[in-house]
Design a protein around this motif. Structure first.
Motif: not given
Length: 578
Positions: A28-30, A256-257, A404-406, A432-433
């Motif tokens: 995941f990229r911020a 993320q998308i 990514p990041g999930t 994203q939660v």
């Protein structure tokens, strides 16, 4: 807690990180922005002269706004909310309209003013409107004028102080605007507002006067953790709740998308056709925000029902991106105009909301020449959790791999994490939660435990990380101790020639448990309930076969075309239709 531990190490190893395809970052990229407004501002500048939004009516009349116009007009709405009405940071603005040019202006202006967006389905009844307005505490309602007759009941006892009316004709050139309004009046579709209202365009004019001082164009300071939207759950399993989505939640999901789908989208060049309603979280994040950030053209269709409403948009514009739900894809494949002249330049189609049936995906590929990528998400996850990657393998029947990041887990009834490949409830954790349900601490505590969101969906994850959603936990049917998943039965029935729509529910039986009932919409008057049952006998084991088949002219649906099993289940348990 035991339910969050991964004894096998399968989920912690995140095998899906190897499946994204070339050019996709595994981690995941911020986001590059602190809030959504910064994203909106950047696109307004970077793509100033390009067409941002085009509304296309079913008769082919269309009008457009460029990126710099969207930025300027949404600034005017910001000025109206902040300076004319004096709304404070965090106060809620309800927006209730179909896809039209006023929608992005109202949304972007609301966010620029530091307010929180409350999306409302324009087809809601007055009572449903009242629930959402009352629960959210919205101070302003922006409403399509066609639905103004609901206002007396909808507003009673709420905090709404100002109602702004939008016309679908707003921002059309003069002659077209007059023609559209004349037609609506002749059809008797413009009710006289029963309460005091103000035209949305007048509000923009008032906001423009407030912005004559350049210093007043500055947006309200917002941080990542500030509330961006109260996005109400679809209500497919109960009363709708307001999911609190922060600027960080939305930006994370956009990032993320973009990581996974971005390589398949050409910045400043592609055209996406938006048939799904933008007030729904899937279309809001994917169609509105992703393609706005990418500088693409967004063709807005106010309603995809009937599917022929989309014909002019497909004919007039070079559409190469599209999103929908299974029912919409299925319906288009059965339209003669679509089959005779399919959009062969369409190279990215994404399905969400409901399960994509194999027969629909195969028919779409046969007609259009490209595949549908199924994804998965929820209101509470901003919404996307997983998707079949555009740059790698599309595994039909799955909802793809986690973004990514999930992080994901599959747990049993006691909360114990199950090994990969085993079926249980899907849990999700990631940036994203959502942070909780609005004013519902007990429901929040039940859904969010140690940062893990309990989705209520039954799923399993294969060895490569692809997720298969079996069904909703609440929709599972208990037939003499055997579990029947409606999706499986529905997919079989939908493959029967002549079936247009189908929904399967459980009906309680006196001796305990349930029996399977199928509701069917057919285009073949010769098709009988016995034909459906015989077909099921050829493809399903005995306990999964419907004991009853009820034919209907239509099935109840959510705004995005998701069939509402809960409504049918309530009817069945009330003794209707058998």
């Amino acid at each position: 807690m035991a339910e969050h531990q991964d004894p096998s190490g399968f989920y912690d190893s995140m095998p899906w990180r190897e499946e994204y395809g070339p050019g996709v970052a595994k981690d995941f990229r911020a986001p590059a922005f602190r809030n959504v407004v910064e994203l909106i501002r950047r696109s307004g500048t970077d793509y100033a002269g390009k067409t941002a939004f085009t509304i296309c009516l079913d008769n082919g009349l269309h009008a457009s706004l460029r990126y710099h116009e969207v930025d300027a007009l949404s600034d005017q709405f910001m000025g109206y909310l902040r300076d004319e009405l004096g709304l404070e940071k965090g106060e809620r603005v309800a927006i209730q309209m179909p896809n039209c040019l006023a929608y992005p202006l109202a949304v972007f202006g609301t966010l620029k003013a530091g307010c929180a967006l409350v999306n409302i389905n324009p087809l809601y009844t007055a009572d449903e409107m009242h629930h959402q307005l009352s629960d959210s505490g919205a101070k302003v309602l922006v409403l399509l004028d066609l639905f103004a007759d609901k206002l007396v009941t909808a507003l009673e006892g709420t905090a709404v102080e100002k109602v702004l009316l939008v016309s679908v004709a707003d921002f059309f050139p003069g002659l077209k605007r007059g023609l559209i309004k004349t037609v609506l009046k002749l059809k008797g579709q413009l009710p006289r507002p029963p309460v005091a209202t103000e035209p949305f365009v007048d509000a923009l004019a008032a906001g423009r006067k407030r912005l004559r001082d350049p210093a007043s164009n500055q947006c309200v300071a917002l941080g990542p953790d500030d509330l961006a939207a109260l996005q109400y759950t679809g209500g497919t399993t109960g009363v709708a709740k307001g999911a609190e989505l922060t600027h960080a939640n939305l930006l994370a999901n956009i990032s993320q998308i973009n990581a996974v789908a971005g390589p398949a989208i050409r910045r400043g060049e592609d055209t996406v056709l938006t048939a799904l309603p933008l007030y729904h979280i899937f279309a809001f994040t994917f169609n509105l925000m992703i393609f706005y950030q990418m500088g693409c053209r967004n063709v807005l269709c106010p309603s995809p029902r009937p599917p022929s409403n989309l014909r002019k948009a497909f004919e007039k514009f070079t559409v190469n991106k599209f999103s929908g739900v299974n029912l919409l894809f299925h319906a288009l494949c059965h339209e003669d105009w679509f089959r005779n002249k399919p959009p062969h330049l369409l190279n990215l189609s994404v399905a969400g909301g409901t399960a994509l049936h194999k027969s629909t995906a195969e028919k779409w590929r046969e007609v259009v020449g490209s595949q549908i990528l199924q994804g998965y998400g929820l209101t509470e996850t901003s919404p996307v959790v997983a998707v079949n990657p555009p740059m790698a393998e599309n595994r039909l029947g799955t909802v793809g791999i986690p973004l990514p990041g999930t992080q994901v887990r599959v747990v049993g009834p006691d909360g114990t994490v199950l090994p990969g490949g085993e079926m249980g409830e899907l849990l999700v954790k990631g940036p994203q939660v959502f942070r909780g349900y609005w004013n519902k601490p007990e429901e929040t505590a039940q859904a969010l435990r140690d940062g893990w969101f309990h989705t209520g969906d039954i799923a399993f994850v294969d060895e490569r990380g692809y997720i298969t959603i079996v069904d909703r936990l609440k929709d599972m049917i208990d037939v003499s101790g055997f579990n029947v998943y409606p999706n499986e039965v529905e997919e079989v029935i939908e493959s029967l020639p002549g079936v247009l729509e189908v929904a399967v529910v459980g009906v309680p039986v006196p001796e305990g448990g349930e029996r399977v009932r199928a509701y069917v919409v057919t285009g073949n008057p010769q098709l009988s309930p016995d034909d459906v049952i015989r077909y099921c006998r050829e493809h399903l084991t005995g306990y999964k076969i419907p004991r009853e088949v009820v034919f209907r002219s239509e099935l109840p649906k959510s705004p995005v075309g998701k069939i509402l099993r809960k409504d049918l289940r309530q009817e069945a348990r009330a003794g209707k239709d058998g």
